[in-house]
Design a protein around this motif. Sequence first.
Motif, PDB file in Angstrom:
ATOM      1  N   GLY A 193       1.088  -0.601  -0.442  1.00 65.91           N
ATOM      2  CA  GLY A 193      -0.194  -0.254  -0.146  1.00 65.91           C
ATOM      3  C   GLY A 193       0.789   1.384   0.159  1.00 65.91           C
ATOM      4  N   GLY A 194       0.157   2.513   0.868  1.00 60.79           N
ATOM      5  CA  GLY A 194       1.110   4.086   0.386  1.00 60.79           C
ATOM      6  C   GLY A 194       2.304   3.563   1.262  1.00 60.79           C
ATOM      7  N   ARG A 197       5.227   2.951  -0.991  1.00 65.42           N
ATOM      8  CA  ARG A 197       5.098   3.639  -2.069  1.00 65.42           C
ATOM      9  C   ARG A 197       5.995   4.625  -1.397  1.00 65.42           C
ATOM     10  N   THR A 201       2.471   8.633   5.386  1.00 67.28           N
ATOM     11  CA  THR A 201       0.885   8.853   6.608  1.00 67.28           C
ATOM     12  C   THR A 201      -0.222   8.070   5.422  1.00 67.28           C
ATOM     13  N   GLY A 202      -1.417   7.338   6.284  1.00 68.65           N
ATOM     14  CA  GLY A 202      -2.010   6.606   5.486  1.00 68.65           C
ATOM     15  C   GLY A 202      -2.906   6.549   5.992  1.00 68.65           C
ATOM     16  N   ASP A 204      -4.839   3.762   6.374  1.00 66.47           N
ATOM     17  CA  ASP A 204      -4.548   2.585   6.955  1.00 66.47           C
ATOM     18  C   ASP A 204      -3.427   1.560   6.632  1.00 66.47           C
ATOM     19  N   ASP A 206      -1.403  -1.583   4.892  1.00 65.88           N
ATOM     20  CA  ASP A 206      -1.603  -3.300   4.636  1.00 65.88           C
ATOM     21  C   ASP A 206      -0.113  -3.603   4.561  1.00 65.88           C
ATOM     22  N   ASP A 300      -4.696  -3.773   6.663  1.00 66.30           N
ATOM     23  CA  ASP A 300      -5.418  -4.579   5.801  1.00 66.30           C
ATOM     24  C   ASP A 300      -4.475  -5.972   6.091  1.00 66.30           C
ATOM     25  N   TRP A 316      -1.213  -4.803  -5.124  1.00 68.30           N
ATOM     26  CA  TRP A 316      -1.597  -4.435  -3.317  1.00 68.30           C
ATOM     27  C   TRP A 316      -0.435  -2.395  -3.357  1.00 68.30           C
ATOM     28  N   THR A 317       0.145  -2.930  -3.891  1.00 67.45           N
ATOM     29  CA  THR A 317       1.307  -1.472  -4.148  1.00 67.45           C
ATOM     30  C   THR A 317       0.765  -0.202  -3.912  1.00 67.45           C
ATOM     31  N   GLY A 318      -0.586  -0.866  -5.483  1.00 67.19           N
ATOM     32  CA  GLY A 318      -0.972   0.666  -5.484  1.00 67.19           C
ATOM     33  C   GLY A 318       0.177   1.935  -6.476  1.00 67.19           C
ATOM     34  N   SER A 319      -0.378   2.839  -6.202  1.00 65.14           N
ATOM     35  CA  SER A 319      -1.346   3.320  -6.134  1.00 65.14           C
ATOM     36  C   SER A 319      -2.583   3.350  -6.897  1.00 65.14           C
ATOM     37  N   LYS A 320      -4.341   3.258  -6.828  1.00 67.13           N
ATOM     38  CA  LYS A 320      -5.350   2.960  -6.980  1.00 67.13           C
ATOM     39  C   LYS A 320      -5.306   2.751  -8.944  1.00 67.13           C
ATOM     40  N   GLU A 323      -2.632   0.799 -10.509  1.00 68.53           N
ATOM     41  CA  GLU A 323      -3.113  -0.458 -10.931  1.00 68.53           C
ATOM     42  C   GLU A 323      -3.978  -0.349 -11.647  1.00 68.53           C
TER      43      GLU A 323
HETATM   44  N1  CTP Z   1      -6.752  -2.784  -3.001  1.00 66.41           N
HETATM   45  C1  CTP Z   1      -6.864  -4.241  -3.608  1.00 66.41           C
HETATM   46  N2  CTP Z   1      -8.491  -4.472  -3.603  1.00 66.41           N
HETATM   47  C2  CTP Z   1      -8.972  -4.492  -2.446  1.00 66.41           C
HETATM   48  C3  CTP Z   1      -8.652  -2.837  -1.691  1.00 66.41           C
HETATM   49  C4  CTP Z   1      -7.118  -2.583  -2.034  1.00 66.41           C
HETATM   50  O1  CTP Z   1      -6.796  -4.964  -4.834  1.00 66.41           O
HETATM   51  N3  CTP Z   1     -10.444  -4.856  -1.321  1.00 66.41           N
HETATM   52  C5  CTP Z   1      -5.412  -2.020  -3.725  1.00 66.41           C
HETATM   53  C6  CTP Z   1      -5.549  -1.140  -3.644  1.00 66.41           C
HETATM   54  O2  CTP Z   1      -5.324  -0.873  -5.507  1.00 66.41           O
HETATM   55  C7  CTP Z   1      -4.281  -0.607  -3.340  1.00 66.41           C
HETATM   56  C8  CTP Z   1      -3.917  -1.319  -2.655  1.00 66.41           C
HETATM   57  O3  CTP Z   1      -4.574  -1.866  -2.426  1.00 66.41           O
HETATM   58  O4  CTP Z   1      -3.656  -0.585  -4.636  1.00 66.41           O
HETATM   59  C9  CTP Z   1      -3.780  -0.601  -1.089  1.00 66.41           C
HETATM   60  O5  CTP Z   1      -5.140   0.399  -1.217  1.00 66.41           O
HETATM   61  P1  CTP Z   1      -5.200   1.544   0.416  1.00 66.41           P
HETATM   62  O6  CTP Z   1      -4.969   0.547   1.582  1.00 66.41           O
HETATM   63  O7  CTP Z   1      -6.693   1.677   0.029  1.00 66.41           O
HETATM   64  O8  CTP Z   1      -4.838   3.049  -0.691  1.00 66.41           O
HETATM   65  P2  CTP Z   1      -3.155   2.964  -0.629  1.00 66.41           P
HETATM   66  O9  CTP Z   1      -2.731   3.468  -1.485  1.00 66.41           O
HETATM   67  O10 CTP Z   1      -2.468   2.108   0.819  1.00 66.41           O
HETATM   68  O11 CTP Z   1      -3.663   4.311   0.544  1.00 66.41           O
HETATM   69  P3  CTP Z   1      -3.825   4.707   2.223  1.00 66.41           P
HETATM   70  O12 CTP Z   1      -2.390   5.064   2.052  1.00 66.41           O
HETATM   71  O13 CTP Z   1      -4.921   6.159   2.366  1.00 66.41           O
HETATM   72  O14 CTP Z   1      -4.153   3.682   3.057  1.00 66.41           O
END
Ligand code: CTP
Length: 374
Positions: A193-194, A197, A201-202, A204, A206, A300, A316-320, A323
């Motif tokens: 996750g974030g 990267r 801060t985040g 959550d 992951d 998560d 799961w590294t993102g960003s969304k 991806e």
């Molecule tokens: N993801 C996923 N399936 C989900 C939830 C999330 O594949 N049901 C992936 C997202 O595509 C993202 C990564 O998991 O690449 C992390 O998601 P998330 O925690 O929502 O976003 P972050 O980029 O970590 O941002 P933040 O710092 O706000 O948590």
Amino acid sequence: EKPGLELTVVSVPSYACQRHTPLLHHNTILTDALSILAENAELSENEGRGVAFRRAAALLKSLPQEVRGAEQLRGLPCLGEHSLRVIKEVLEDGVSHEVETTTHSEQFKAMKALTGIFGVGAKTADRWFREGIHTPSNLQRSGHTLNRAQRAGVCYYDELNLPVTKPEAVAIGQIVERAVHAVLPGAEMTLIGGFRRGKQTGHDVDFLITHPDEGREEGLMPKVVSWLEAQGFLLYQKTTGNSYLESKEGPARPASNMDRFERCFSIFRLSTDNEGREIQTGREIQTGEGPRSWRAVRVDLVVSPYSQFAFALLGWTGSKLFERELRRWAIHEKAMTLSSHALYDRKRYLRASSEEEIFAHLGLEYIPPCDRNA
Ligand code: CTP
Ligand code: MN
Ligand code: MN
Ligand code: MN
């Protein structure tokens, strides 16, 4: 023409996964404006419009310089008519009328407040908004029956909307690592996750968990969760089993963008003083009953088989948006299907044991996690 206004960019590729997008960039004023409009579109369930604003913002994030005039944007991809209009307005007037109106609109504020409750999506929030519910306290007074996730969301509302810091993420990582090693020696845990990267801060934290002996990871999540629960680390958790079909030809092809890994959406109870074994995070939480020495943090957890680890890590590294762009590149430019489980070249499963190999299969330059902040 005024000197010094020419951007030194010759051409910028149009997919975000072809570009380096660092966390800190030169066009925050513009991208903040576009992000508000993207968020508003997403909250109104207008996904297409949301993506258009996100793509425009991502393009600006990848530029090596600050944009000072609209003429510098000539020839750049990803900037639709609407986004360009907003950018021009901000460049000329310092603000965009549409962004201002959105930020101050009752609907946007209410939708943000309600979807800020863990377990509440845009659909539910919109239904409540139409009933005159605009805040979590309105909701509590409404007498609506909430599910378990939403009850936890309301209970820890303020804390869960407080950004998670890097030291807090590290402290959570130490707890998860202890849990994982206690129930399955040799298992490996990676921050995703974030925070992977490079974010400081985040919303959550992951984690991805795997084991080098394929198969040993099966059923791991319930054991990790039991350990964490027994130690009093969990305020809430919902575990979903792996629903993935595998055959001799490799992992099943994805039916949707949602992956099927064994996962756990949870809320941790993190000590913020040195009483527990966690590290000091130096933060005091104020509650109605006064300060307390722990805070709630969204965490998560995902478990992947070793053979799918690289795909899970990349997914799961993102960003969304990064991806989404990877999958769009795969389909439209390479006729391949990419998911967090596998990459398929038509019927053929392409193996990979690292993210670098996946980028290579896709014919893309490798982009490190710190440059995937699209
Ligand atoms: N993801 C996923 N399936 C989900 C939830 C999330 O594949 N049901 C992936 C997202 O595509 C993202 C990564 O998991 O690449 C992390 O998601 P998330 O925690 O929502 O976003 P972050 O980029 O970590 O941002 P933040 O710092 O706000 O948590
Ligand atoms: Mn104007
Ligand atoms: Mn995250
Ligand atoms: Mn997450």
